[in-house]
Design a protein around this motif. Sequence first.
Motif: not given
Length: 169
Positions: A36, A113, A118
């Motif tokens: 992330k 993702q 995403t």
Amino acid sequence: MTSGEQQSRDKPAALDSKAVGTILKWGSRANTALYKATGGRIGGNWRIGAGFKKPVPVCLLTTTGRKSGEPRTVPLLCLRDGDAVVLIASQGGRKNHPLWYLNLVADPEVTIQIGKETGSYVARAADDAERERLWPRYAEIYADVDQYQEWADRTIPLVICEPSATGRS
């Protein structure tokens, strides 16, 4: 085949232990955080086992917890099949289905993702014909899946995630 080669193919004795489950959980959380934070530059390829020589693409799958109702995100190996993303619920050949699989069975609306992209998807288990077509492709990108299926006391599901009407962001 030598006894050493045979032994390397046997299911590891501790594979289904609580300790291995804990290691998988914390490793997954670390991989998710790095993925992330970097848009998949770190954590976007699996480089363990067969993936050491031939890295395998990783995505982040977000499901809704079937008990908590909270979002749950895990890093998973992924295979593209047209617009669909194919996942494998192997958990390294452990005896039980992974929790993320149970979550998407309860609620098939998921988010995936890949890198920085995403999208919203609808997940479902592959039928027998799809599994027969897709399993060899998975084994081609990550040879260890055949070993995992031998170790598992279950049929390892392949999950097909097709883009939903809500699209991508």
